[in-house]
Enzyme design. Structure first.
Site, PDB file in Angstrom:
ATOM      1  N   ASP A  84      43.651  44.460  36.220  1.00 47.84           N
ATOM      2  CA  ASP A  84      44.738  43.651  36.747  1.00 47.84           C
ATOM      3  C   ASP A  84      45.833  44.545  37.329  1.00 47.84           C
ATOM      4  OD1 ASP A  84      43.669  41.110  35.991  1.00 47.84           O
ATOM      5  OD2 ASP A  84      44.160  41.621  33.927  1.00 47.84           O
ATOM      6  N   ARG A  85      46.644  43.949  38.177  1.00 45.53           N
ATOM      7  CA  ARG A  85      47.722  44.691  38.831  1.00 45.53           C
ATOM      8  C   ARG A  85      48.643  45.364  37.810  1.00 45.53           C
ATOM      9  NH1 ARG A  85      52.248  41.615  42.386  1.00 45.53           N
ATOM     10  NH2 ARG A  85      53.517  43.415  42.904  1.00 45.53           N
TER      11      ARG A  85
END
Length: 198
Positions: free
Chosen positions: A47-48
């Protein structure tokens, strides 16, 4: 075209893809800000707001073997959580946690006695004087969306920082955030032994 295998240390706030499909967020960093090799793609994703190891390749066999849940390869994370997990929480994580729509598979978990040696995160996590934090080493054999964060939250210890440090035999050793390198011959040979016959 020859197969390529790249290890990348994904920094915080970088998308695990080469293009940002959202035209309203053109300032977000993607893999293309760091890697200029054409036609390699990440095996899985981070994920970011997560950091750490990504493997990129154009070898579909490797990609399939590492992503398909039936092959159950290990992924290891260092997870900074809010508060100090007790034995009950650690046992829950190791046995599997009931989330809203599924139960996670058993995992290996240990409370780290010291903070792991990691580069500082930019921006740093929010520090609160009154709430201690702890680091866990968590090894999973599945990789559902935001699974580690959901697991620690479900047992009462929300994730503050998440760094993937290993995929099968591959590790972050020797890489700084934003850096990448080719797999060595030794690493690739060992990975192929783990994955089995092509």
């Amino acid at each position: 075209m020859p197969y390529q295998y790249i290890l990348f240390y994904k920094p915080y706030d970088v998308l695990s893809q080469f293009t940002d499909e959202d035209p309203t967020t053109a300032t977000r960093k993607t893999l293309k800000d760091f890697i200029s090799i054409p036609l390699v793609y990440p095996v899985g994703r981070l994920d970011r707001d997560s950091e750490g190891l990504l493997l990129l390749t154009n070898d579909n066999f490797v990609k399939h073997r590492l992503i398909d849940p039936k092959f159950a390869h290990p992924r290891t994370y260092w997870v900074q959580v809010e508060k100090i997990p007790d034995e009950t929480a650690l046992k829950q994580l190791s046995l599997g946690v009931q989330l809203s729509d599924y139960r996670t598979k058993p995992a290996q978990v240990k409370l780290l006695s010291t903070e792991p040696s990691l580069p500082p995160r930019e921006p740093p996590i929010r520090f609160r004087k009154t709430i201690p934090t702890a680091w866990l080493e968590l090894t999973l054999t599945e990789g559902r969306n935001r699974q580690v964060r959901k697991m620690t939250a479900a047992v009462g210890f929300p994730t503050l920082r998440l760094v993937r440090v290993a995929i099968a035999n591959l590790t972050l050793n020797g890489l700084e955030p934003g850096e990448w390198r080719d797999l060595t011959e030794v690493e690739l040979k060992k990975l192929m032994q783990i994955l089995g016959e092509r």
